[in-house]
Design an enzyme around this catalytic site. Structure first.
Site, mmCIF file in Angstrom:
data_model
loop_
_atom_site.group_PDB
_atom_site.id
_atom_site.type_symbol
_atom_site.label_atom_id
_atom_site.label_comp_id
_atom_site.label_asym_id
_atom_site.label_seq_id
_atom_site.Cartn_x
_atom_site.Cartn_y
_atom_site.Cartn_z
ATOM 1 N N ASP A 237 42.850 31.025 39.694
ATOM 2 C CA ASP A 237 41.476 31.272 40.601
ATOM 3 C C ASP A 237 41.573 30.655 41.563
ATOM 4 O O ASP A 237 42.697 30.022 41.984
ATOM 5 C CB ASP A 237 40.273 31.118 39.879
ATOM 6 C CG ASP A 237 38.959 32.314 40.098
ATOM 7 O OD1 ASP A 237 38.996 32.237 41.314
ATOM 8 O OD2 ASP A 237 38.471 32.752 39.432
ATOM 9 N N TYR B 3 35.485 49.014 48.832
ATOM 10 C CA TYR B 3 35.648 48.558 47.180
ATOM 11 C C TYR B 3 36.134 49.803 46.359
ATOM 12 O O TYR B 3 36.906 49.690 45.453
ATOM 13 C CB TYR B 3 34.412 47.909 46.836
ATOM 14 C CG TYR B 3 34.239 47.433 45.602
ATOM 15 C CD1 TYR B 3 35.101 46.389 45.338
ATOM 16 C CD2 TYR B 3 33.661 48.052 44.381
ATOM 17 C CE1 TYR B 3 34.889 45.800 43.875
ATOM 18 C CE2 TYR B 3 33.633 47.572 43.252
ATOM 19 C CZ TYR B 3 34.275 46.452 42.859
ATOM 20 O OH TYR B 3 34.010 46.180 41.581
ATOM 21 N N LYS C 66 39.683 50.305 44.001
ATOM 22 C CA LYS C 66 39.631 50.474 42.760
ATOM 23 C C LYS C 66 40.399 51.669 42.374
ATOM 24 O O LYS C 66 41.171 52.038 41.300
ATOM 25 C CB LYS C 66 38.261 50.316 42.133
ATOM 26 C CG LYS C 66 37.703 49.017 42.184
ATOM 27 C CD LYS C 66 38.243 47.983 41.302
ATOM 28 C CE LYS C 66 37.864 46.588 41.410
ATOM 29 N NZ LYS C 66 38.356 45.634 40.495
HETATM 30 P P1 NAI Z 1 32.711 37.325 39.494
HETATM 31 O O1 NAI Z 1 32.561 37.140 40.991
HETATM 32 O O2 NAI Z 1 31.852 36.497 38.543
HETATM 33 O O3 NAI Z 1 34.180 36.824 39.446
HETATM 34 C C1 NAI Z 1 35.384 37.079 40.279
HETATM 35 C C2 NAI Z 1 36.407 36.171 40.041
HETATM 36 O O4 NAI Z 1 37.539 36.303 41.016
HETATM 37 C C3 NAI Z 1 35.741 34.643 40.829
HETATM 38 O O5 NAI Z 1 36.073 33.736 39.838
HETATM 39 C C4 NAI Z 1 36.532 34.510 41.906
HETATM 40 O O6 NAI Z 1 36.852 33.144 42.521
HETATM 41 C C5 NAI Z 1 38.016 35.130 41.669
HETATM 42 N N1 NAI Z 1 38.255 35.710 43.101
HETATM 43 C C6 NAI Z 1 38.032 36.191 44.248
HETATM 44 N N2 NAI Z 1 38.678 36.371 45.105
HETATM 45 C C7 NAI Z 1 39.835 35.938 44.667
HETATM 46 C C8 NAI Z 1 41.255 35.424 45.418
HETATM 47 N N3 NAI Z 1 41.088 35.693 46.694
HETATM 48 N N4 NAI Z 1 41.980 34.626 44.855
HETATM 49 C C9 NAI Z 1 41.908 34.188 43.511
HETATM 50 N N5 NAI Z 1 40.739 34.399 42.750
HETATM 51 C C10 NAI Z 1 39.763 35.379 43.392
HETATM 52 O O7 NAI Z 1 32.997 38.890 39.313
HETATM 53 P P2 NAI Z 1 33.120 39.586 37.936
HETATM 54 O O8 NAI Z 1 31.996 40.498 37.735
HETATM 55 O O9 NAI Z 1 33.713 38.749 36.609
HETATM 56 O O10 NAI Z 1 34.426 40.581 38.509
HETATM 57 C C11 NAI Z 1 35.562 40.527 37.549
HETATM 58 C C12 NAI Z 1 36.398 42.098 37.982
HETATM 59 O O11 NAI Z 1 35.414 43.054 37.428
HETATM 60 C C13 NAI Z 1 36.365 42.145 39.360
HETATM 61 O O12 NAI Z 1 37.746 43.135 39.423
HETATM 62 C C14 NAI Z 1 35.362 43.259 39.758
HETATM 63 O O13 NAI Z 1 35.676 44.083 40.814
HETATM 64 C C15 NAI Z 1 35.214 44.090 38.525
HETATM 65 N N6 NAI Z 1 33.979 44.745 38.210
HETATM 66 C C16 NAI Z 1 32.885 43.909 38.253
HETATM 67 C C17 NAI Z 1 31.441 44.662 38.221
HETATM 68 C C18 NAI Z 1 30.319 43.985 38.136
HETATM 69 O O14 NAI Z 1 29.283 44.711 37.924
HETATM 70 N N7 NAI Z 1 30.071 42.790 37.965
HETATM 71 C C19 NAI Z 1 31.588 46.064 37.657
HETATM 72 C C20 NAI Z 1 32.803 46.642 38.209
HETATM 73 C C21 NAI Z 1 34.010 45.913 38.203
#
Ligand code: NAI
Length: 258
Positions: free
Chosen positions: A33, A152, A156
C-alpha cells in the site's frame, strides 16, 4: 503448509479485511500500500510498481502462491486509470514469474459494477494496447470535456477486458494460474462511507447501484469471495468476473445478457 499471498490495498477496506482473514487462517501475507504496509509503494507510478515487484520478490524468496490486487481509487481524475488499470496489470505481470514458480498459483483482482457503466472508449483502447501515456492523455481530455466521471468505470471495464484476454493465454492458463475478478456493488469501506453519510449522495449511489439482496456489503464479504478464488480448491475457474453485488448486475443488465 502456509501459503504466501501478496495483497495490494492492504491498509484499508477490502484489502485489509482479506489480509486479516488470511492471517487468521495461518497464511503468510505481504501487504502492499502507499503506507502502513509491509511494502510501501505508489502503484500509480512505474517506479512504485517496480519497487513493489522487487520487494515482494525478495520477501517471497522467488515463489509466490497468490496475489490479490485490491488497491484502487474512486476518482474523476486520470489517477483512477493509472492505479486501477496500470497499477493492477503491471504489478500482476511483474509478479507472474513468482507465481509460475509456485505449486498452486492463483491471482485475483477487484473490479466493480462500475465496469458495466458508460465509459471512455479511447481510454479503454489505450489501456488494452498497454499505452499508458496515451491512456493518460485521453483521460485528461475526458476531464476537460466534462466526462471525468467515466474514468473510474473505464478503468474497471478495461481491467475486466484485460482479464478475459490474459486469463486464457499461455502466460496464465498455460502456466496453471487461474486469474479472476470480484466485482462488488457498494461496499462499506473508507472509500464510500463518507459519501453515504450524505443523504442526497446515498440516493444517487443507490439508484446507480441497486442492491436488492441485503444492501451494501461489508468488506469481509468481498474478501471471502477473493479468498475462494485464490484457494487451492479453485482449479478450473478463470477469466471470470464474479459480481458480489447484492443483485446489482442482474438488476441493471437483466436476463438478456446471456
Ligand atoms: P479503500 O479506499 O478502503 O482502500 C483502497 C486502498 O488502496 C487504500 O488502502 C489505499 O491506500 C490503496 N491505494 C490507493 N491508491 C494507491 C496507490 N497509488 N498505491 C498503493 N495503494 C493505493 O477502498 P476499498 O473499498 O477497500 O476498495 C478496494 C477495491 O475495491 C478498489 O479497487 C475499489 O475500486 C474496489 N471497489 C470498491 C467498492 C466500494 O464500494 N468500496 C465498490 C466496487 C469496487
Amino acid at each position: 503448509m502456509a501459503r504466501h499471498i501478496a495483497v495490494t490495498g492492504s491498509a484499508s477496506g477490502i484489502g485489509k479485511a482479506l489480509v486479516e482473514m488470511l492471517q487468521e487462517r495461518g497464511e503468510t501475507t505481504t501487504g502492499i500500500d502507499r503506507d502502513a504496509a509491509d511494502v510501501t509503494a505508489d502503484l500509480s507510478t512505474a517506479d512504485g510498481r517496480a519497487r513493489a515487484v522487487a520487494e515482494v520478490s525478495e520477501r517471497s524468496g522467488g515463489q509466490l502462491d497468490a496475489v490479490v490486487a485490491c488497491a484502487g481509487v474512486s476518482s474523476f481524475d486520470p489517477i483512477a486509470v493509472s492505479v486501477n488499470y496500470f497499477g493492477v496489470v503491471h504489478l500482476l505481470e511483474g509478479l507472474r514469474p513468482l507465481l509460475a514458480a509456485a505449486p498452486n498459483p492463483r491471482a485475483a483482482v477487484v473490479g466493480s459494477i462500475a465496469g458495466t457503466q458508460p465509459a471512455e472508449q479511447a481510454v479503454i483502447e489505450a489501456c488494452l494496447r498497454d499505452d499508458e501515456a496515451t491512456a493518460m492523455d485521453r483521460a485528461r481530455a475526458a476531464v476537460d470535456n466534462g466526462t471525468g466521471s467515466r474514468l473510474y468505470p473505464s478503468s474497471k471495464s478495461a481491467l475486466a477486458q484485460w482479464l478475459r484476454r490474459a486469463a486464457v493465454s499461455a502466460d496464465w492458463a498455460g502456466a496453471g494460474i487461474p486469474l479472476n475478478a470480484v466485482a462488488p456493488g457498494v461496499v462499506l469501506s473508507p472509500m464510500t462511507v463518507p459519501l453515504l453519510a450524505d443523504d442526497a449522495m446515498k440516493k444517487v449511489m443507490d439508484r446507480a447501484v441497486p442492491m436488492p439482496l441485503n444492501g451494501h456489503a461489508e468488506p469481509a464479504v468481498i474478501a471471502a469471495a477473493l479468498r475462494w478464488l485464490i484457494s487451492v480448491e479453485n482449479t478450473h475457474m478463470t477469466g471470470q468476473v464474479l459480481y458480489v453485488d447484492g443483485g446489482a448486475e442482474a438488476t441493471l443488465r437483466g436476463p438478456e445478457v446471456f
